[in-house]
Design an enzyme around this catalytic site. Structure first.
Site, PDB file in Angstrom:
ATOM      1  N   ASN A  32      37.881  53.411  47.560  1.00  0.00           N
ATOM      2  CA  ASN A  32      38.145  53.529  46.119  1.00  0.00           C
ATOM      3  C   ASN A  32      37.307  54.644  45.500  1.00  0.00           C
ATOM      4  O   ASN A  32      37.164  54.700  44.277  1.00  0.00           O
ATOM      5  CB  ASN A  32      37.831  52.207  45.419  1.00  0.00           C
ATOM      6  CG  ASN A  32      38.663  51.061  45.950  1.00  0.00           C
ATOM      7  OD1 ASN A  32      39.860  51.202  46.175  1.00  0.00           O
ATOM      8  ND2 ASN A  32      38.038  49.915  46.162  1.00  0.00           N
ATOM      9  N   HIS A 119      42.852  39.863  39.882  1.00  0.00           N
ATOM     10  CA  HIS A 119      41.892  39.848  40.977  1.00  0.00           C
ATOM     11  C   HIS A 119      41.295  38.455  41.208  1.00  0.00           C
ATOM     12  O   HIS A 119      41.198  37.643  40.291  1.00  0.00           O
ATOM     13  CB  HIS A 119      40.773  40.840  40.654  1.00  0.00           C
ATOM     14  CG  HIS A 119      39.912  41.200  41.813  1.00  0.00           C
ATOM     15  ND1 HIS A 119      38.777  40.500  42.134  1.00  0.00           N
ATOM     16  CD2 HIS A 119      40.023  42.188  42.742  1.00  0.00           C
ATOM     17  CE1 HIS A 119      38.207  41.045  43.207  1.00  0.00           C
ATOM     18  NE2 HIS A 119      38.941  42.074  43.590  1.00  0.00           N
ATOM     19  N   GLU A 165      44.682  43.271  34.620  1.00  0.00           N
ATOM     20  CA  GLU A 165      44.106  44.506  35.137  1.00  0.00           C
ATOM     21  C   GLU A 165      44.897  45.661  34.544  1.00  0.00           C
ATOM     22  O   GLU A 165      46.099  45.538  34.304  1.00  0.00           O
ATOM     23  CB  GLU A 165      44.190  44.550  36.666  1.00  0.00           C
ATOM     24  CG  GLU A 165      43.398  43.453  37.353  1.00  0.00           C
ATOM     25  CD  GLU A 165      43.537  43.505  38.859  1.00  0.00           C
ATOM     26  OE1 GLU A 165      43.591  44.618  39.422  1.00  0.00           O
ATOM     27  OE2 GLU A 165      43.579  42.425  39.480  1.00  0.00           O
ATOM     28  N   SER A 169      45.139  46.703  42.010  1.00  0.00           N
ATOM     29  CA  SER A 169      44.505  47.309  43.172  1.00  0.00           C
ATOM     30  C   SER A 169      45.327  47.246  44.440  1.00  0.00           C
ATOM     31  O   SER A 169      45.091  48.028  45.370  1.00  0.00           O
ATOM     32  CB  SER A 169      43.147  46.644  43.429  1.00  0.00           C
ATOM     33  OG  SER A 169      43.321  45.256  43.686  1.00  0.00           O
ATOM     34  N   ASP A 194      40.556  44.390  33.024  1.00  0.00           N
ATOM     35  CA  ASP A 194      39.777  44.874  34.149  1.00  0.00           C
ATOM     36  C   ASP A 194      40.244  46.294  34.462  1.00  0.00           C
ATOM     37  O   ASP A 194      41.336  46.502  34.978  1.00  0.00           O
ATOM     38  CB  ASP A 194      40.004  43.946  35.355  1.00  0.00           C
ATOM     39  CG  ASP A 194      39.186  44.346  36.567  1.00  0.00           C
ATOM     40  OD1 ASP A 194      38.637  45.470  36.566  1.00  0.00           O
ATOM     41  OD2 ASP A 194      39.101  43.560  37.527  1.00  0.00           O
ATOM     42  N   HIS A 197      40.099  50.053  38.631  1.00  0.00           N
ATOM     43  CA  HIS A 197      40.716  51.154  39.364  1.00  0.00           C
ATOM     44  C   HIS A 197      41.234  52.272  38.453  1.00  0.00           C
ATOM     45  O   HIS A 197      41.754  53.270  38.952  1.00  0.00           O
ATOM     46  CB  HIS A 197      41.847  50.615  40.241  1.00  0.00           C
ATOM     47  CG  HIS A 197      41.353  49.741  41.341  1.00  0.00           C
ATOM     48  ND1 HIS A 197      40.987  50.223  42.574  1.00  0.00           N
ATOM     49  CD2 HIS A 197      41.120  48.393  41.377  1.00  0.00           C
ATOM     50  CE1 HIS A 197      40.562  49.225  43.332  1.00  0.00           C
ATOM     51  NE2 HIS A 197      40.627  48.108  42.627  1.00  0.00           N
ATOM     52  N   LYS A 224      33.590  52.488  42.196  1.00  0.00           N
ATOM     53  CA  LYS A 224      34.855  53.097  42.624  1.00  0.00           C
ATOM     54  C   LYS A 224      34.835  54.581  42.239  1.00  0.00           C
ATOM     55  O   LYS A 224      34.147  55.358  42.875  1.00  0.00           O
ATOM     56  CB  LYS A 224      36.028  52.313  42.045  1.00  0.00           C
ATOM     57  CG  LYS A 224      36.074  50.874  42.586  1.00  0.00           C
ATOM     58  CD  LYS A 224      37.217  50.080  42.065  1.00  0.00           C
ATOM     59  CE  LYS A 224      37.333  48.730  42.764  1.00  0.00           C
ATOM     60  NZ  LYS A 224      36.168  47.839  42.556  1.00  0.00           N
TER      61      LYS A 224
END
Length: 369
Positions: A32, A119, A165, A169, A194, A197, A224
């Site tokens: 990541n 997640h 998110e 991910s 979240d 990413h 990340k």
């Protein structure tokens, strides 16, 4: 003794689901580290300078004891300004931060409506929460509203917390944040995003995909695209203060390294100072989407391109074959992803060049034939 554990591991192995730790090997199509900052000379220099100044490696205790260091507070001030929030709070990990947010902020009598694919850390926070939690269909803003209305119709009177998110991910798709934020406004709800990413990858300065506001709490992992470690929770000052007073994962954890806090501060500066990194990354993402998409990878304009092979065994054999050819690609199996959706998770970073992406295209053709 431990017979259950042996049997459980054997069952996992029989279903091609046994996990093992494997070293880094080959071209990086697994990490990541989207902007290639983990080995950044600029980050290393910032850490070295901090060591020379006497900044300690360890914090020595929790933030509420002697572990609070000026580097933590300086980072939190910089991060709040960077993400456009009133305040921020630094955690040792994104997992711990997500758990703390959902275990602490929603109260008994509240409702958490979460995307079905959030997640594992969010699920753990909800498990510890006193609030009721219900899942909404993935990326379906209307499903979130339906769940809120149904709860209100049944007498629910507390605060609603929408948990998503911004960039998923394992699927590489993005949430309909504008619609979800509008839903939060309509229903007097809080939106928890979240950004793990998306931080560093999207936004004018790399601040992510969400828009700061009094109803928004965001999580930005530092391990990340920022190439460091830990996580920052950003939002209203009252959220920070409540986590400091009631967040058990914060209160009872040794504070993160002050040296790492200095590193994260420098990473934030790099995100602002070097937009060419994001430009180069998105060029590689576009190339990967055009070429690897022909092999079945789901290209959605993000650095994560899942190639779903369905079968656990086939997925792991394909990953091993690609690793043997010099490409660090990992197979992802249930329970990380739904049963029947085992996949190769292709991650695009600045640790590879355009030529590496083109070569991987040919390798995939060979391995998947």
């Amino acid at each position: 003794m431990l017979d259950f554990h042996r049997a459980d591991l054997a069952r996992l192995a029989a279903r091609d689901r046994l996990r093992v730790l494997a070293p880094q090997r080959g071209k990086d199509f697994a990490s990541n580290d989207y902007l290639g900052l983990a080995n950044s000379p600029r980050l290393a220099a910032a850490i070295a300078a901090a060591v020379e100044e006497g900044v300690p490696v360890g914090s020595g205790g929790s933030r509420l004891l002697r572990g609070n260091h000026p580097e933590h507070e300086a980072l939190e001030a910089d991060a709040a300004a960077f993400f456009g929030a009133e305040a921020s709070l630094y955690f040792s990990s994104g997992y711990g931060a997500n758990v703390a947010i959902l275990a602490t902020l929603p109260q008994r009598g509240d409702l958490i409506v979460h995307d079905s694919l959030v997640h594992a850390s969010m699920h753990e926070g909800m498990r510890l929460s006193r609030a009721e939690a219900v899942a909404a269909a993935h990326n379906d803003a209307s499903a979130f509203e339906d769940a809120i209305r149904a709860w209100r119709d049944q007498g629910g009177k507390g605060t609603v917390w929408i948990a998503v998110e911004s960039l998923y991910s394992m699927d590489g798709d993005t949430a309909p944040l504008a619609d979800l934020q509008a839903a939060a406004d309509r229903h007097d709800a809080m939106l928890v995003v979240d950004e793990a990413h998306a931080t560093g990858v999207f936004g004018e300065r790399g601040q992510g995909l969400s828009i700061a506001g009094e109803r928004v709490v965001t999580l930005h992992t530092c391990g990340k695209a920022m190439g460091c470690e830990g996580a920052l929770v950003a939002g209203p000052t009252i959220v920070r203060d409540y986590l400091v007073n009631r967040g058990r994962g914060f209160i009872f954890s040794t504070a993160p390294s002050p040296l790492m806090a200095r590193g994260v501060r420098e990473a934030l500066r790099i995100l602002a100072d070097e937009p060419e990194r994001r430009t180069a990354l998105h060029d590689r993402i576009a190339l990967a989407g055009a070429r690897l998409g022909r092999r079945g990878a789901l290209a959605q304009g993000t650095p994560i391109l899942p190639l779903i092979l369905h079968d656990n065994g086939r997925t792991m054999r394909a990953a091993e074959a690609l690793q043997a050819l010099g490409y660090d690609i990992r197979g992802i199996r249930p329970p990380t992803v739904p049963v029947g959706s085992a996949r190769l998770r292709l991650s695009i970073t600045l640790n590879v060049e355009a030529a590496d992406i083109l070569a991987l295209d040919q390798a995939l053709q060979e391995v998947l034939a």
